[in-house]
Design a protein around this motif. Structure first.
Motif, PDB file in Angstrom:
ATOM      1  N   TYR A   1       7.653 -24.812   9.546  1.00 44.89           N
ATOM      2  CA  TYR A   1       6.739 -23.739   9.923  1.00 44.89           C
ATOM      3  C   TYR A   1       7.222 -22.459   9.244  1.00 44.89           C
ATOM      4  N   SER A   2       6.991 -22.373   7.948  1.00 43.29           N
ATOM      5  CA  SER A   2       7.485 -21.244   7.156  1.00 43.29           C
ATOM      6  C   SER A   2       6.502 -20.079   7.210  1.00 43.29           C
ATOM      7  N   PHE A   3       7.032 -18.869   7.204  1.00 45.32           N
ATOM      8  CA  PHE A   3       6.171 -17.690   7.286  1.00 45.32           C
ATOM      9  C   PHE A   3       6.834 -16.516   6.578  1.00 45.32           C
ATOM     10  N   SER A   4       5.996 -15.591   6.155  1.00 43.17           N
ATOM     11  CA  SER A   4       6.502 -14.434   5.431  1.00 43.17           C
ATOM     12  C   SER A   4       5.477 -13.313   5.450  1.00 43.17           C
ATOM     13  N   LYS A   5       5.956 -12.093   5.295  1.00 43.24           N
ATOM     14  CA  LYS A   5       5.061 -10.971   5.037  1.00 43.24           C
ATOM     15  C   LYS A   5       4.398 -11.200   3.680  1.00 43.24           C
ATOM     16  N   TYR A   6       3.130 -10.856   3.564  1.00 46.80           N
ATOM     17  CA  TYR A   6       2.434 -11.064   2.304  1.00 46.80           C
ATOM     18  C   TYR A   6       2.926 -10.077   1.249  1.00 46.80           C
ATOM     19  N   ASP A   7       3.274 -10.616   0.094  1.00 50.45           N
ATOM     20  CA  ASP A   7       3.771  -9.815  -1.024  1.00 50.45           C
ATOM     21  C   ASP A   7       3.245 -10.452  -2.301  1.00 50.45           C
ATOM     22  N   THR A   8       2.480  -9.711  -3.080  1.00 51.57           N
ATOM     23  CA  THR A   8       1.886 -10.272  -4.294  1.00 51.57           C
ATOM     24  C   THR A   8       2.933 -10.719  -5.305  1.00 51.57           C
ATOM     25  N   SER A   9       4.159 -10.213  -5.187  1.00 48.47           N
ATOM     26  CA  SER A   9       5.215 -10.607  -6.122  1.00 48.47           C
ATOM     27  C   SER A   9       5.958 -11.845  -5.648  1.00 48.47           C
ATOM     28  N   ASN A  10       5.658 -12.283  -4.432  1.00 53.85           N
ATOM     29  CA  ASN A  10       6.345 -13.433  -3.864  1.00 53.85           C
ATOM     30  C   ASN A  10       5.600 -14.707  -4.247  1.00 53.85           C
ATOM     31  N   LYS A  11       6.218 -15.539  -5.049  1.00 49.26           N
ATOM     32  CA  LYS A  11       5.548 -16.741  -5.562  1.00 49.26           C
ATOM     33  C   LYS A  11       5.755 -17.963  -4.670  1.00 49.26           C
ATOM     34  N   GLN A  12       6.650 -17.864  -3.691  1.00 50.59           N
ATOM     35  CA  GLN A  12       6.901 -19.005  -2.816  1.00 50.59           C
ATOM     36  C   GLN A  12       5.716 -19.214  -1.879  1.00 50.59           C
ATOM     37  N   GLU A  13       5.427 -20.469  -1.595  1.00 47.59           N
ATOM     38  CA  GLU A  13       4.304 -20.784  -0.729  1.00 47.59           C
ATOM     39  C   GLU A  13       4.784 -20.981   0.702  1.00 47.59           C
ATOM     40  N   TYR A  14       4.074 -20.379   1.644  1.00 43.75           N
ATOM     41  CA  TYR A  14       4.419 -20.458   3.054  1.00 43.75           C
ATOM     42  C   TYR A  14       3.262 -21.046   3.849  1.00 43.75           C
ATOM     43  N   LEU A  15       3.568 -21.512   5.048  1.00 48.03           N
ATOM     44  CA  LEU A  15       2.515 -21.982   5.940  1.00 48.03           C
ATOM     45  C   LEU A  15       1.675 -20.808   6.430  1.00 48.03           C
ATOM     46  N   ILE A  16       2.348 -19.704   6.777  1.00 45.74           N
ATOM     47  CA  ILE A  16       1.682 -18.534   7.336  1.00 45.74           C
ATOM     48  C   ILE A  16       2.086 -17.286   6.569  1.00 45.74           C
ATOM     49  N   TYR A  17       1.106 -16.492   6.202  1.00 50.08           N
ATOM     50  CA  TYR A  17       1.363 -15.157   5.667  1.00 50.08           C
ATOM     51  C   TYR A  17       0.953 -14.122   6.712  1.00 50.08           C
ATOM     52  N   ASP A  18       1.776 -13.110   6.875  1.00 52.88           N
ATOM     53  CA  ASP A  18       1.478 -11.990   7.752  1.00 52.88           C
ATOM     54  C   ASP A  18       0.880 -10.881   6.880  1.00 52.88           C
ATOM     55  N   ILE A  19      -0.386 -10.533   7.156  1.00 51.58           N
ATOM     56  CA  ILE A  19      -1.107  -9.593   6.311  1.00 51.58           C
ATOM     57  C   ILE A  19      -1.491  -8.359   7.112  1.00 51.58           C
ATOM     58  N   GLU A  20      -1.090  -7.189   6.639  1.00 53.50           N
ATOM     59  CA  GLU A  20      -1.362  -5.949   7.366  1.00 53.50           C
ATOM     60  C   GLU A  20      -2.764  -5.410   7.083  1.00 53.50           C
ATOM     61  N   SER A  21      -3.212  -5.506   5.851  1.00 54.04           N
ATOM     62  CA  SER A  21      -4.518  -4.960   5.476  1.00 54.04           C
ATOM     63  C   SER A  21      -5.550  -6.070   5.326  1.00 54.04           C
ATOM     64  N   GLU A  22      -6.762  -5.815   5.827  1.00 51.08           N
ATOM     65  CA  GLU A  22      -7.813  -6.825   5.701  1.00 51.08           C
ATOM     66  C   GLU A  22      -8.165  -7.116   4.249  1.00 51.08           C
ATOM     67  N   HIS A  23      -7.908  -6.165   3.354  1.00 52.41           N
ATOM     68  CA  HIS A  23      -8.232  -6.366   1.943  1.00 52.41           C
ATOM     69  C   HIS A  23      -7.358  -7.439   1.302  1.00 52.41           C
ATOM     70  N   ALA A  24      -6.149  -7.608   1.821  1.00 45.34           N
ATOM     71  CA  ALA A  24      -5.230  -8.589   1.247  1.00 45.34           C
ATOM     72  C   ALA A  24      -5.651 -10.027   1.552  1.00 45.34           C
ATOM     73  N   PHE A  25      -6.533 -10.229   2.542  1.00 41.90           N
ATOM     74  CA  PHE A  25      -6.989 -11.582   2.853  1.00 41.90           C
ATOM     75  C   PHE A  25      -7.650 -12.228   1.652  1.00 41.90           C
ATOM     76  N   PHE A  26      -8.302 -11.420   0.833  1.00 39.51           N
ATOM     77  CA  PHE A  26      -9.078 -11.973  -0.288  1.00 39.51           C
ATOM     78  C   PHE A  26      -8.234 -12.208  -1.526  1.00 39.51           C
ATOM     79  N   LYS A  27      -6.940 -11.888  -1.447  1.00 33.30           N
ATOM     80  CA  LYS A  27      -6.048 -12.094  -2.582  1.00 33.30           C
ATOM     81  C   LYS A  27      -5.323 -13.427  -2.514  1.00 33.30           C
ATOM     82  N   LEU A  28      -5.422 -14.112  -1.394  1.00 32.92           N
ATOM     83  CA  LEU A  28      -4.727 -15.382  -1.232  1.00 32.92           C
ATOM     84  C   LEU A  28      -5.638 -16.550  -1.585  1.00 32.92           C
TER      85      LEU A  28
END
Length: 257
Positions: free
Chosen positions: A230-257
């Protein structure tokens, strides 16, 4: 295919040892009216794929003007305030409604700022629920320190800006930021406390939802099972590792995944 906005209202016993499939897991996504843009971003991104896997879902909001809970499209609205300090009561009221009205085996509480990989969720996580009453992706262990002032400045009134009673975890608790699973037959243990939760709010007592729910379940010796992978991380566009869950602060970032 299951329509996530259609309910199968059928009463049946939960089998403790059977494999768990997506159509037996109901997602409850707590949010609030001020997060309406984030809610719409969830709808247009990962929630739009839930039907493909067989999951069903509802967003969860509060409205103190209501006398009883009601469903509007994909939103469950329960009779309580929609503020930060009322999350525990809002969730407990939501659990009561789905327990009484919807057929499922597990509820998956996941926040509106999470973006889950549904393929990994189905493939890697659901098989681990077999026989489990309560399971968390991030379990905070008994004896570890905890921030008992996390809620300061977030509640609707300053009377809630008092330290929570624990600053060291007195029991294991499933941290709610990245979601946890509860088996349906366990939910009454939580929502039978609704009158207590209401009274505490009236008295200006804030309780972190994830800590308090784990505490209530611990009274019945139900402890959170720690889910693997159950891997998770704050969303970071420079982070290339894949996680089960991303924590996204801005609604705009939802469309970048």
């Amino acid at each position: 295919p299951l329509n996530p906005r259609e309910f199968r209202i059928i009463s049946k016993a939960t089998s403790e040892l059977k494999e768990v499939s997506p159509n037996e897991v109901f997602l409850l996504i707590p949010t609030c009216k001020k997060n309406s843009r984030k809610m719409e971003a969830v709808r247009k991104t990962w929630a739009s794929q839930l039907n493909k896997y067989g999951f069903r879902y509802l967003f969860l909001l509060g409205d103190p003007s209501l006398e009883t809970a009601q469903v509007e499209d994909d939103i469950l609205i329960v009779p309580c305030a929609d503020d930060y300090e009322s999350l525990l009561l809002k969730l407990s009221l939501g659990y009561k409604f789905i327990y009484q009205n919807i057929d499922f085996d597990y509820v998956y509480k996941i926040d509106d700022d999470c973006y889950p990989d549904l393929n990994k969720l189905s493939r890697d996580i659901l098989p681990q629920l077999k026989g489990k009453q309560f399971a968390g992706g991030d379990v905070h262990r008994k004896g570890n320190s905890m921030n008992n002032k996390w809620h300061y400045g977030k509640c609707s009134a300053s009377k809630f800006d008092k330290p929570y009673q624990y600053n060291v975890a007195p029991f294991d608790f499933a941290k709610g930021g990245y979601g946890y699973f509860i088996r349906k037959d366990v939910l009454p243990i939580i929502f039978q406390m609704n009158s207590v939760f209401k009274k505490e709010l009236e008295e200006g007592v804030y309780s972190p939802e994830d800590v308090r729910i784990s505490e209530v379940l611990s009274y019945k010796n139900i402890k959170p099972y720690s889910i693997e992978k159950y891997s998770f991380s704050k969303y970071d566009t420079s982070n290339k590792q894949e996680y089960l869950i991303y924590d996204i602060e801005s609604e705009h970032a939802f469309f970048k995944l």
